[in-house]
Design a protein around this motif. Structure first.
Motif, PDB file in Angstrom:
ATOM      1  N   ALA A  85     -36.323  81.903  24.959  1.00 28.90           N
ATOM      2  CA  ALA A  85     -37.326  80.981  24.420  1.00 28.90           C
ATOM      3  C   ALA A  85     -36.882  80.346  23.113  1.00 28.90           C
ATOM      4  O   ALA A  85     -36.220  80.965  22.278  1.00 28.90           O
ATOM      5  CB  ALA A  85     -38.647  81.717  24.203  1.00 28.90           C
ATOM      6  N   VAL A  86     -37.248  79.078  22.958  1.00 28.88           N
ATOM      7  CA  VAL A  86     -37.060  78.316  21.720  1.00 28.88           C
ATOM      8  C   VAL A  86     -38.347  77.531  21.483  1.00 28.88           C
ATOM      9  O   VAL A  86     -38.984  77.081  22.439  1.00 28.88           O
ATOM     10  CB  VAL A  86     -35.873  77.335  21.824  1.00 28.88           C
ATOM     11  CG1 VAL A  86     -35.659  76.611  20.500  1.00 28.88           C
ATOM     12  CG2 VAL A  86     -34.595  78.061  22.241  1.00 28.88           C
ATOM     13  N   VAL A  87     -38.730  77.361  20.227  1.00 29.07           N
ATOM     14  CA  VAL A  87     -39.898  76.550  19.878  1.00 29.07           C
ATOM     15  C   VAL A  87     -39.439  75.317  19.099  1.00 29.07           C
ATOM     16  O   VAL A  87     -38.586  75.420  18.210  1.00 29.07           O
ATOM     17  CB  VAL A  87     -40.916  77.359  19.055  1.00 29.07           C
ATOM     18  CG1 VAL A  87     -41.951  76.452  18.388  1.00 29.07           C
ATOM     19  CG2 VAL A  87     -41.617  78.378  19.952  1.00 29.07           C
ATOM     20  N   PHE A  88     -40.020  74.155  19.447  1.00 21.45           N
ATOM     21  CA  PHE A  88     -39.686  72.901  18.788  1.00 21.45           C
ATOM     22  C   PHE A  88     -40.944  72.246  18.227  1.00 21.45           C
ATOM     23  O   PHE A  88     -42.049  72.423  18.747  1.00 21.45           O
ATOM     24  CB  PHE A  88     -39.048  71.913  19.778  1.00 21.45           C
ATOM     25  CG  PHE A  88     -37.730  72.356  20.323  1.00 21.45           C
ATOM     26  CD1 PHE A  88     -36.563  72.193  19.593  1.00 21.45           C
ATOM     27  CD2 PHE A  88     -37.642  72.924  21.588  1.00 21.45           C
ATOM     28  CE1 PHE A  88     -35.338  72.578  20.111  1.00 21.45           C
ATOM     29  CE2 PHE A  88     -36.422  73.321  22.116  1.00 21.45           C
ATOM     30  CZ  PHE A  88     -35.278  73.152  21.370  1.00 21.45           C
ATOM     31  N   THR A  89     -40.742  71.445  17.183  1.00 22.80           N
ATOM     32  CA  THR A  89     -41.816  70.581  16.715  1.00 22.80           C
ATOM     33  C   THR A  89     -42.086  69.508  17.764  1.00 22.80           C
ATOM     34  O   THR A  89     -41.257  69.250  18.639  1.00 22.80           O
ATOM     35  CB  THR A  89     -41.430  69.898  15.395  1.00 22.80           C
ATOM     36  OG1 THR A  89     -40.195  69.173  15.583  1.00 22.80           O
ATOM     37  CG2 THR A  89     -41.249  70.918  14.275  1.00 22.80           C
ATOM     38  N   ALA A  90     -43.251  68.885  17.680  1.00 21.96           N
ATOM     39  CA  ALA A  90     -43.566  67.764  18.563  1.00 21.96           C
ATOM     40  C   ALA A  90     -42.864  66.507  18.054  1.00 21.96           C
ATOM     41  O   ALA A  90     -42.645  66.345  16.850  1.00 21.96           O
ATOM     42  CB  ALA A  90     -45.073  67.541  18.626  1.00 21.96           C
ATOM     43  N   ALA A  91     -42.498  65.623  18.974  1.00 18.42           N
ATOM     44  CA  ALA A  91     -41.855  64.365  18.599  1.00 18.42           C
ATOM     45  C   ALA A  91     -42.904  63.340  18.194  1.00 18.42           C
ATOM     46  O   ALA A  91     -43.961  63.234  18.817  1.00 18.42           O
ATOM     47  CB  ALA A  91     -41.023  63.832  19.754  1.00 18.42           C
ATOM     48  N   ASN A  92     -42.605  62.577  17.159  1.00 20.66           N
ATOM     49  CA  ASN A  92     -43.492  61.507  16.721  1.00 20.66           C
ATOM     50  C   ASN A  92     -43.208  60.232  17.503  1.00 20.66           C
ATOM     51  O   ASN A  92     -42.051  59.894  17.759  1.00 20.66           O
ATOM     52  CB  ASN A  92     -43.307  61.224  15.223  1.00 20.66           C
ATOM     53  CG  ASN A  92     -43.780  62.372  14.363  1.00 20.66           C
ATOM     54  OD1 ASN A  92     -44.796  62.988  14.651  1.00 20.66           O
ATOM     55  ND2 ASN A  92     -43.039  62.679  13.300  1.00 20.66           N
ATOM     56  N   GLY A  93     -44.257  59.531  17.894  1.00 18.33           N
ATOM     57  CA  GLY A  93     -44.075  58.264  18.585  1.00 18.33           C
ATOM     58  C   GLY A  93     -44.793  58.232  19.909  1.00 18.33           C
ATOM     59  O   GLY A  93     -45.497  59.168  20.291  1.00 18.33           O
ATOM     60  N   ILE A  94     -44.609  57.131  20.629  1.00 22.87           N
ATOM     61  CA  ILE A  94     -45.230  56.946  21.929  1.00 22.87           C
ATOM     62  C   ILE A  94     -44.161  56.868  23.013  1.00 22.87           C
ATOM     63  O   ILE A  94     -43.018  56.499  22.756  1.00 22.87           O
ATOM     64  CB  ILE A  94     -46.092  55.650  21.961  1.00 22.87           C
ATOM     65  CG1 ILE A  94     -45.202  54.425  21.706  1.00 22.87           C
ATOM     66  CG2 ILE A  94     -47.221  55.738  20.952  1.00 22.87           C
ATOM     67  CD1 ILE A  94     -45.901  53.109  21.942  1.00 22.87           C
ATOM     68  N   THR A  95     -44.535  57.214  24.236  1.00 24.62           N
ATOM     69  CA  THR A  95     -43.604  57.070  25.353  1.00 24.62           C
ATOM     70  C   THR A  95     -43.714  55.652  25.917  1.00 24.62           C
ATOM     71  O   THR A  95     -44.782  55.050  25.916  1.00 24.62           O
ATOM     72  CB  THR A  95     -43.909  58.084  26.464  1.00 24.62           C
ATOM     73  OG1 THR A  95     -45.267  57.952  26.877  1.00 24.62           O
ATOM     74  CG2 THR A  95     -43.657  59.502  25.975  1.00 24.62           C
ATOM     75  N   LEU A  96     -42.581  55.144  26.381  1.00 23.28           N
ATOM     76  CA  LEU A  96     -42.520  53.830  27.000  1.00 23.28           C
ATOM     77  C   LEU A  96     -42.185  53.994  28.479  1.00 23.28           C
ATOM     78  O   LEU A  96     -41.748  55.055  28.910  1.00 23.28           O
ATOM     79  CB  LEU A  96     -41.457  52.969  26.310  1.00 23.28           C
ATOM     80  CG  LEU A  96     -41.603  52.788  24.794  1.00 23.28           C
ATOM     81  CD1 LEU A  96     -40.422  51.986  24.244  1.00 23.28           C
ATOM     82  CD2 LEU A  96     -42.906  52.083  24.448  1.00 23.28           C
ATOM     83  N   ASP A  97     -42.381  52.938  29.264  1.00 19.07           N
ATOM     84  CA  ASP A  97     -42.001  52.996  30.672  1.00 19.07           C
ATOM     85  C   ASP A  97     -41.299  51.713  31.071  1.00 19.07           C
ATOM     86  O   ASP A  97     -41.361  50.697  30.367  1.00 19.07           O
ATOM     87  CB  ASP A  97     -43.213  53.249  31.569  1.00 19.07           C
ATOM     88  CG  ASP A  97     -44.242  52.137  31.513  1.00 19.07           C
ATOM     89  OD1 ASP A  97     -43.956  51.032  32.005  1.00 19.07           O
ATOM     90  OD2 ASP A  97     -45.335  52.373  30.950  1.00 19.07           O
TER      91      ASP A  97
END
Length: 324
Positions: free
Chosen positions: A107-119
């Protein structure tokens, strides 16, 4: 992708995830499964801030390879490349493990990414250009990256993996022949640092979060597929949803124009894109075939058959291309 047996068992119960989460500070009752593919990804909250717990199974990803992944991410971040940050556990470790009767979970824990997803349906030319710049920035940094400890796997490891998978299935002789052709071709290419290095290998829009501010940029996640390969493969796999669509040419051109602002990209390399696409398809086929080699599963959930049918159809489509 993990084999479907491990996926079914993991989705059926989050006991192993709850046990691993205890190594990190968290708000009780906030653990939520977000994805099960090559690994399990859970969201959780700590002091009302979101984090992500990623859990790998030892047979799919070793501790050494995860350490190498985190070292690369730290190097990128130190040099100004925007990516998420791994979080130390209560034991002051970035990686924690849990041994079970099925094997060891990592297991590894990461911060959340800032921004929006695009498509691909709504992305603009300007965003495509920024996307290309982002990948070029990663490749520029890769050229000067020298790991202190374990290195990530290389294309040769993927060849060995594919060969082992295809040899388990005697009916996949066409795939073996395709693998030999691809291997011979790759061996003929230059491995100069200007064209070859550590790539992301999944630099697609679902792993990127676009940040709109004075300096628009992408925050990048999911480096667990990173390997030493030709940079051109990173471009081909990033553009996978666009490259076979004639109507997307103007978007692809914007991406490549953005890439060329930071990295050289000769026309002869672009001409090799179809060959790299063949390699990517072959590797995808091997991974699907491996995931379908799951043994016996008791009490399959409703989604299992639908996913299995989908994977078999994709494998059949990829297999048909080997005859061409």
């Amino acid at each position: 992708m993990m084999d479907l047996g491990n996926m079914v068992r993991g989705v059926a119960s989050n006991g192993f995830a709850q046990s691993l989460l205890q190594f990190w500070e968290h708000d009780e009752g906030t653990l939520e499964l977000r994805r099960a593919s090559s690994n399990f990804v859970y969201a959780f909250m700590r002091n009302q801030v979101q984090y992500f717990l990623r859990i790998s199974f030892e047979q799919h990803n070793s501790i050494e390879q995860i350490k190498a992944e985190l070292e690369f991410m730290h190097y990128l971040q130190t040099n100004g490349f925007p990516t998420v940050t791994p979080i130390q556990s209560n034991n002051q470790r970035l990686i924690e493990t849990l041994k079970t009767s099925e094997g060891t979970y990592i297991a590894v824990v990461f911060t959340a990414a800032n921004g929006i997803t695009l498509d691909e349906e709504t992305i603009t030319e300007e965003q495509m250009e920024e996307w290309g710049k982002s990948l070029a920035s990663l490749h520029c940094l890769s050229k000067t990256f020298n790991p202190l400890d374990e290195k990530r796997k290389s294309w040769l490891d993927t060849v060995q993996f594919m060969e082992s998978v295809f040899k388990k299935h005697p009916g996949e002789e066409l795939a073996l022949q395709e693998l030999r052709k691809m291997t011979n071709w790759l061996q003929s290419l230059s491995t100069d640092q200007d064209v070859f290095g550590l790539i992301h290998y999944d630099f697609q829009l679902d792993n990127l979060f676009f940040k709109r501010d004075k300096d628009p940029h992408f925050n990048v996640i999911d480096f667990d597929d990173a390997l030493y390969h030709w940079y051109a493969l990173d471009l081909v796999t990033a553009l996978d949803d666009f490259i076979d669509n004639p109507q997307s040419k103007w978007l692809i051109d914007s991406f490549l124009n953005g890439y060329r602002t930071k990295m050289d990209l000769d026309d002869d390399v672009v001409a090799q894109f179809p060959q790299f696409k063949r390699y990517a398809n072959l590797y995808k086929f091997a991974r699907i075939l491996n995931s379908l080699d799951y043994g016996e599963i008791n009490d399959t959930p409703p989604w299992f058959e639908e996913l299995k049918v989908k994977l078999v159809r994709v494998a059949d489509r990829l297999r048909n291309n080997f005859q061409q």
